[in-house]
Motif scaffolding. Sequence first.
Motif, mmCIF file in Angstrom:
data_model
loop_
_atom_site.group_PDB
_atom_site.id
_atom_site.type_symbol
_atom_site.label_atom_id
_atom_site.label_comp_id
_atom_site.label_asym_id
_atom_site.label_seq_id
_atom_site.Cartn_x
_atom_site.Cartn_y
_atom_site.Cartn_z
ATOM 1 N N UNK A 1 35.986 76.085 46.857
ATOM 2 C CA UNK A 1 36.185 76.619 48.202
ATOM 3 C C UNK A 1 35.814 78.078 48.357
ATOM 4 N N UNK A 2 35.612 78.808 47.236
ATOM 5 C CA UNK A 2 35.174 80.203 47.324
ATOM 6 C C UNK A 2 33.769 80.256 47.908
ATOM 7 N N UNK A 3 33.504 81.252 48.749
ATOM 8 C CA UNK A 3 32.175 81.408 49.350
ATOM 9 C C UNK A 3 31.213 81.946 48.289
ATOM 10 N N UNK A 4 30.090 81.242 48.116
ATOM 11 C CA UNK A 4 29.066 81.645 47.151
ATOM 12 C C UNK A 4 27.960 82.447 47.826
ATOM 13 N N UNK A 5 27.610 82.040 49.043
ATOM 14 C CA UNK A 5 26.561 82.709 49.808
ATOM 15 C C UNK A 5 26.612 82.178 51.236
ATOM 16 N N UNK A 6 25.693 82.666 52.063
ATOM 17 C CA UNK A 6 25.572 82.205 53.447
ATOM 18 C C UNK A 6 24.145 81.719 53.628
ATOM 19 N N UNK A 7 23.976 80.587 54.305
ATOM 20 C CA UNK A 7 22.643 80.119 54.665
ATOM 21 C C UNK A 7 22.557 80.129 56.186
ATOM 22 N N UNK A 8 21.617 80.924 56.695
ATOM 23 C CA UNK A 8 21.385 81.003 58.135
ATOM 24 C C UNK A 8 20.321 79.986 58.501
ATOM 25 N N UNK A 9 20.652 79.161 59.485
ATOM 26 C CA UNK A 9 19.710 78.164 59.970
ATOM 27 C C UNK A 9 19.868 78.071 61.480
ATOM 28 N N UNK A 10 18.793 78.290 62.186
ATOM 29 C CA UNK A 10 18.781 78.229 63.646
ATOM 30 C C UNK A 10 19.869 79.115 64.257
ATOM 31 N N UNK A 11 19.972 80.330 63.774
ATOM 32 C CA UNK A 11 20.922 81.345 64.261
ATOM 33 C C UNK A 11 22.381 81.000 63.989
ATOM 34 N N UNK A 12 22.606 79.995 63.125
ATOM 35 C CA UNK A 12 23.964 79.639 62.724
ATOM 36 C C UNK A 12 24.153 80.081 61.279
ATOM 37 N N UNK A 13 25.253 80.757 61.001
ATOM 38 C CA UNK A 13 25.542 81.239 59.659
ATOM 39 C C UNK A 13 26.538 80.276 59.016
ATOM 40 N N UNK A 14 26.115 79.654 57.916
ATOM 41 C CA UNK A 14 26.910 78.625 57.249
ATOM 42 C C UNK A 14 27.382 79.120 55.888
ATOM 43 N N UNK A 15 28.705 79.202 55.707
ATOM 44 C CA UNK A 15 29.242 79.581 54.402
ATOM 45 C C UNK A 15 29.010 78.432 53.428
ATOM 46 N N UNK A 16 28.454 78.744 52.270
ATOM 47 C CA UNK A 16 28.274 77.756 51.219
ATOM 48 C C UNK A 16 29.397 77.992 50.217
ATOM 49 N N UNK A 17 30.260 77.000 50.072
ATOM 50 C CA UNK A 17 31.456 77.133 49.236
ATOM 51 C C UNK A 17 31.290 76.402 47.912
ATOM 52 N N UNK A 18 31.962 76.926 46.892
ATOM 53 C CA UNK A 18 31.925 76.307 45.562
ATOM 54 C C UNK A 18 32.515 74.907 45.632
ATOM 55 N N UNK A 19 31.839 73.975 44.977
ATOM 56 C CA UNK A 19 32.295 72.591 44.966
ATOM 57 C C UNK A 19 33.303 72.319 43.859
ATOM 58 N N UNK A 20 33.454 73.280 42.920
ATOM 59 C CA UNK A 20 34.375 73.099 41.803
ATOM 60 C C UNK A 20 34.778 74.451 41.241
ATOM 61 N N UNK A 21 35.838 74.448 40.446
ATOM 62 C CA UNK A 21 36.259 75.651 39.733
ATOM 63 C C UNK A 21 35.321 75.862 38.552
ATOM 64 N N UNK A 22 35.045 77.111 38.222
ATOM 65 C CA UNK A 22 34.206 77.372 37.057
ATOM 66 C C UNK A 22 33.720 78.803 37.001
ATOM 67 N N UNK A 23 32.678 79.002 36.205
ATOM 68 C CA UNK A 23 32.068 80.311 36.014
ATOM 69 C C UNK A 23 30.619 80.237 36.458
ATOM 70 N N UNK A 24 30.185 81.241 37.207
ATOM 71 C CA UNK A 24 28.799 81.289 37.666
ATOM 72 C C UNK A 24 27.906 81.548 36.462
ATOM 73 N N UNK A 25 27.033 80.579 36.148
ATOM 74 C CA UNK A 25 26.094 80.741 35.044
ATOM 75 C C UNK A 25 24.868 81.522 35.507
ATOM 76 N N UNK A 26 24.391 81.218 36.723
ATOM 77 C CA UNK A 26 23.206 81.896 37.240
ATOM 78 C C UNK A 26 23.165 81.790 38.757
ATOM 79 N N UNK A 27 22.669 82.847 39.379
ATOM 80 C CA UNK A 27 22.355 82.826 40.800
ATOM 81 C C UNK A 27 20.848 82.585 40.855
ATOM 82 N N UNK A 28 20.428 81.490 41.451
ATOM 83 C CA UNK A 28 19.038 81.032 41.361
ATOM 84 C C UNK A 28 18.161 81.433 42.546
#
Length: 151
Positions: free
Chosen positions: A106-133
């Motif tokens: 549920x933590x916010x990882x990033x935002x994806x803007x599409x058609x002037x709408x800002x969508x929070x992208x939330x973590x699907x599981x608990x863990x450690x960020x290995x890489x931001x791609x």
Amino acid sequence: MDTNKINELAKILRQNQLTKLDLTEGDSRIVLEAAGGRSVMVDIPVENVPVENTAEISAETVPVVDKAEEQSEAVEQRSPLVGTVYLAPQAGAESFVKAGDKVKKGDVLCIVESMKMFNNIEAELDGTIEAVCVDNGQIVEFGQTLVKILP
């Protein structure tokens, strides 16, 4: 270009789950792009269209897959839509996450803007960020990996 040929090309696009098909035939150019489950057809007359020389691919442009990446148990968090990715809540602010950060579902990882709408992208599981791609401001495709999370 006749409509039967265009329909056949659109069928090939869907069957192979391609996002884009670009074809030049004589003085006509057709570009088919998948857009939300439908194909968009554009017929553009060819006028000084630059052609990429694919024969000149150097070793620098070929991605090298590290054996450690292949065996990683990280879960790839993918973009649910096409748009522009933002790694921070606003310009100049600290990124939501970076490699090594611990996240909870549920933590916010990033935002994806599409058609002037800002969508929070939330973590699907608990863990450690290995890489931001992805990079801040990069345009992402549907299903493109945004981050890798080690459970």
